[in-house]
Write a protein that holds these residues in place. Structure first.
Motif, PDB file in Angstrom:
ATOM      1  N   GLY A   1       0.777  -1.230   0.000  1.00 45.96           N
ATOM      2  CA  GLY A   1       0.000   0.000   0.000  1.00 45.96           C
ATOM      3  C   GLY A   1       0.807   1.277   0.000  1.00 45.96           C
ATOM      4  N   PHE A   2       2.142   1.181  -0.091  1.00 42.07           N
ATOM      5  CA  PHE A   2       2.946   2.409  -0.119  1.00 42.07           C
ATOM      6  C   PHE A   2       2.623   3.187  -1.389  1.00 42.07           C
ATOM      7  CE2 PHE A   2       6.803   5.004  -0.650  1.00 42.07           C
ATOM      8  CZ  PHE A   2       6.876   5.562   0.621  1.00 42.07           C
ATOM      9  N   PRO A   3       2.402   4.523  -1.285  1.00 45.64           N
ATOM     10  CA  PRO A   3       1.855   5.277  -2.415  1.00 45.64           C
ATOM     11  C   PRO A   3       2.863   5.815  -3.428  1.00 45.64           C
ATOM     12  CG  PRO A   3       1.936   6.683  -0.483  1.00 45.64           C
ATOM     13  CD  PRO A   3       2.413   5.324  -0.041  1.00 45.64           C
ATOM     14  N   SER A   4       4.152   5.663  -3.193  1.00 45.97           N
ATOM     15  CA  SER A   4       5.147   6.372  -4.001  1.00 45.97           C
ATOM     16  C   SER A   4       6.274   5.450  -4.451  1.00 45.97           C
ATOM     17  CB  SER A   4       5.732   7.538  -3.201  1.00 45.97           C
ATOM     18  OG  SER A   4       4.704   8.387  -2.724  1.00 45.97           O
ATOM     19  N   CYS A   5       7.046   5.947  -5.432  1.00 45.17           N
ATOM     20  CA  CYS A   5       8.207   5.205  -5.935  1.00 45.17           C
ATOM     21  C   CYS A   5       9.424   5.366  -5.033  1.00 45.17           C
ATOM     22  CB  CYS A   5       8.565   5.686  -7.336  1.00 45.17           C
ATOM     23  SG  CYS A   5       7.295   5.397  -8.563  1.00 45.17           S
ATOM     24  N   LEU A   6       9.465   6.476  -4.321  1.00 44.99           N
ATOM     25  CA  LEU A   6      10.628   6.857  -3.516  1.00 44.99           C
ATOM     26  C   LEU A   6      10.232   6.987  -2.054  1.00 44.99           C
ATOM     27  CD1 LEU A   6      13.600   8.091  -3.447  1.00 44.99           C
ATOM     28  CD2 LEU A   6      12.476  10.311  -3.722  1.00 44.99           C
ATOM     29  N   CYS A   7      11.045   6.448  -1.173  1.00 38.33           N
ATOM     30  CA  CYS A   7      10.914   6.762   0.254  1.00 38.33           C
ATOM     31  C   CYS A   7      11.784   7.990   0.511  1.00 38.33           C
ATOM     32  CB  CYS A   7      11.378   5.602   1.128  1.00 38.33           C
ATOM     33  SG  CYS A   7      10.300   4.160   1.083  1.00 38.33           S
ATOM     34  N   ALA A   8      11.135   9.083   0.919  1.00 40.80           N
ATOM     35  CA  ALA A   8      11.832  10.365   1.080  1.00 40.80           C
ATOM     36  C   ALA A   8      11.714  10.812   2.531  1.00 40.80           C
ATOM     37  CB  ALA A   8      11.219  11.414   0.145  1.00 40.80           C
ATOM     38  N   SER A   9      12.775  10.623   3.290  1.00 37.39           N
ATOM     39  CA  SER A   9      12.760  10.873   4.731  1.00 37.39           C
ATOM     40  C   SER A   9      13.734  12.001   5.055  1.00 37.39           C
ATOM     41  CB  SER A   9      13.142   9.606   5.491  1.00 37.39           C
ATOM     42  OG  SER A   9      12.369   8.495   5.047  1.00 37.39           O
ATOM     43  N   VAL A  10      13.282  12.967   5.831  1.00 35.49           N
ATOM     44  CA  VAL A  10      14.064  14.174   6.084  1.00 35.49           C
ATOM     45  C   VAL A  10      14.393  14.299   7.575  1.00 35.49           C
ATOM     46  CG1 VAL A  10      14.178  16.679   5.753  1.00 35.49           C
ATOM     47  CG2 VAL A  10      12.836  15.282   4.165  1.00 35.49           C
ATOM     48  N   ASN A  11      15.657  14.568   7.863  1.00 39.24           N
ATOM     49  CA  ASN A  11      16.131  14.877   9.215  1.00 39.24           C
ATOM     50  C   ASN A  11      15.843  13.763  10.220  1.00 39.24           C
ATOM     51  OD1 ASN A  11      17.189  17.281   8.292  1.00 39.24           O
ATOM     52  ND2 ASN A  11      15.351  18.458   8.754  1.00 39.24           N
ATOM     53  N   HIS A  12      14.883  13.936  11.131  1.00 40.13           N
ATOM     54  CA  HIS A  12      14.607  12.933  12.164  1.00 40.13           C
ATOM     55  C   HIS A  12      13.752  11.790  11.639  1.00 40.13           C
ATOM     56  CE1 HIS A  12      11.116  15.633  12.325  1.00 40.13           C
ATOM     57  NE2 HIS A  12      10.445  14.589  12.754  1.00 40.13           N
ATOM     58  N   GLU A  13      13.294  11.884  10.386  1.00 35.66           N
ATOM     59  CA  GLU A  13      12.596  10.762   9.759  1.00 35.66           C
ATOM     60  C   GLU A  13      13.641   9.738   9.352  1.00 35.66           C
ATOM     61  OE1 GLU A  13       9.088  13.661   7.944  1.00 35.66           O
ATOM     62  OE2 GLU A  13      10.596  12.770   6.608  1.00 35.66           O
ATOM     63  N   VAL A  14      13.495   8.522   9.845  1.00 36.61           N
ATOM     64  CA  VAL A  14      14.517   7.493   9.630  1.00 36.61           C
ATOM     65  C   VAL A  14      14.346   6.853   8.257  1.00 36.61           C
ATOM     66  CG1 VAL A  14      15.538   5.367  10.541  1.00 36.61           C
ATOM     67  CG2 VAL A  14      14.591   7.074  12.117  1.00 36.61           C
ATOM     68  N   VAL A  15      13.157   6.309   8.014  1.00 42.51           N
ATOM     69  CA  VAL A  15      12.844   5.625   6.750  1.00 42.51           C
ATOM     70  C   VAL A  15      11.357   5.747   6.461  1.00 42.51           C
ATOM     71  CG1 VAL A  15      14.720   3.914   6.688  1.00 42.51           C
ATOM     72  CG2 VAL A  15      12.656   3.431   8.011  1.00 42.51           C
ATOM     73  N   HIS A  16      11.005   5.389   5.216  1.00 38.40           N
ATOM     74  CA  HIS A  16       9.613   5.238   4.759  1.00 38.40           C
ATOM     75  C   HIS A  16       8.823   6.538   4.725  1.00 38.40           C
ATOM     76  CE1 HIS A  16      10.118   0.917   6.548  1.00 38.40           C
ATOM     77  NE2 HIS A  16      10.762   1.062   5.403  1.00 38.40           N
ATOM     78  N   GLY A  17       9.530   7.672   4.610  1.00 41.56           N
ATOM     79  CA  GLY A  17       8.842   8.940   4.464  1.00 41.56           C
ATOM     80  C   GLY A  17       8.080   9.003   3.139  1.00 41.56           C
ATOM     81  N   ILE A  18       6.851   9.502   3.168  1.00 40.93           N
ATOM     82  CA  ILE A  18       6.017   9.600   1.975  1.00 40.93           C
ATOM     83  C   ILE A  18       6.239  10.960   1.313  1.00 40.93           C
ATOM     84  CG2 ILE A  18       3.641   9.622   1.094  1.00 40.93           C
ATOM     85  CD1 ILE A  18       2.865   7.838   3.465  1.00 40.93           C
ATOM     86  N   PRO A  19       6.621  10.986   0.036  1.00 38.04           N
ATOM     87  CA  PRO A  19       6.820  12.263  -0.651  1.00 38.04           C
ATOM     88  C   PRO A  19       5.558  13.127  -0.616  1.00 38.04           C
ATOM     89  CG  PRO A  19       7.760  10.479  -1.936  1.00 38.04           C
ATOM     90  CD  PRO A  19       6.989   9.841  -0.818  1.00 38.04           C
ATOM     91  N   SER A  20       5.771  14.449  -0.532  1.00 39.52           N
ATOM     92  CA  SER A  20       4.647  15.377  -0.390  1.00 39.52           C
ATOM     93  C   SER A  20       4.943  16.688  -1.118  1.00 39.52           C
ATOM     94  CB  SER A  20       4.402  15.670   1.092  1.00 39.52           C
ATOM     95  OG  SER A  20       3.517  16.750   1.266  1.00 39.52           O
TER      96      SER A  20
END
Length: 251
Positions: free
Chosen positions: A63-82
């Motif tokens: 169910g992940f919505p994107s091609c890229l996991c984009a995690s910034v700063n304190h986000e470790v992994v699996h950030g959803i692009p926005s």
């Protein structure tokens, strides 16, 4: 535990998948800059995937919505692009990306400083990259799974950082996640023996503060519990008689 050993022909296909991943990550890294949104990076990734004749590994996965996991700063992994998440100078941008090519997966990640970052951030990124290289160096037939985790853990902890223990690397091949799990901590000489034909995605996730993480309300993004910085590097590596072959690195 069933471990799927890959043939030379299968590793050759995974080498092609890894090359595509590396080339696209190179383009994404060039595009990282203040003012760029994580959504724009994802759109670029998707465009390049199809241009190279591959398919996205992550989009639609559980169910992940994107091609890229984009995690910034304190986000470790699996950030959803926005579209709302614009990068700023001083950020640490984690690009975690994979493709499927002719039935086989490639998976890699890198942490990219956005403009000039703090010495604290620089040190974290350097140590995490070095930890992955040290892990790769011990991936030879006859060594053990614990040697990989120990290489990561011993390198970063002596420098005052911590490794995330609830997330790990993994086997990879015809599926994105295969057995075995590859923790970023461990004891030398412990665990299963490494054998030619194993292909592993090794991915140190290293935090500036506590190793503890939590998942945000989007049910995907993993963040550090203390909201301090995190860095992430990953390669897909084949274990061969001649030693480790990094499939997601140029040359």
């Amino acid at each position: 535990m069933s471990i799927e050993l890959k043939s030379q022909d299968e590793i050759a296909l995974m080498r092609e998948a890894g090359r595509i991943v590396c080339e696209i990550l190179d383009e994404l890294e060039k595009a990282v800059a203040p003012g760029v949104t994580t959504w724009e990076l994802d759109a670029l990734a998707e465009k390049l995937i199809y241009k190279k004749g591959a398919k996205p590994a992550f989009k639609g996965y559980r169910g992940f919505p994107s091609c890229l996991c984009a995690s910034v700063n304190h986000e470790v992994v699996h950030g959803i692009p926005s579209k709302r998440r614009k990068l700023a100078a001083g950020d640490l941008m984690k690009l975690d990306f994979g493709v499927v090519y002719r039935g086989f997966y490639g998976d890699s990640a890198r942490t990219v400083p956005v403009g000039k970052v703090s010495p604290e951030a620089e040190g974290l990124v350097k140590a995490t990259r070095e930890a992955l290289n040290k892990a790769i160096a011990v991936m030879v037939p006859g060594n053990r799974m614990g040697d990989i985790g120990h290489a990561v853990q011993s390198h970063v902890e002596v420098r005052g950082y911590s490794v995330v223990r609830t997330l790990s690397g993994h086997g990879i091949g015809r599926k994105l996640h295969e057995q075995p799990e590859v923790p970023n901590y461990g004891q030398q000489g412990a665990g299963m023996k490494l054998r030619p034909g194993m292909v592993l995605a090794v991915e140190p996730m290293v935090n500036l503060g506590t190793p503890e993480v939590e998942v945000l309300e989007d049910d995907w993004t993993e963040v550090t519990l203390d909201r301090k910085l995190s860095a992430h590097f990953e390669h897909t590596i084949a274990i061969t008689e001649a030693g480790p072959e990094v499939l997601t690195r140029r040359g």
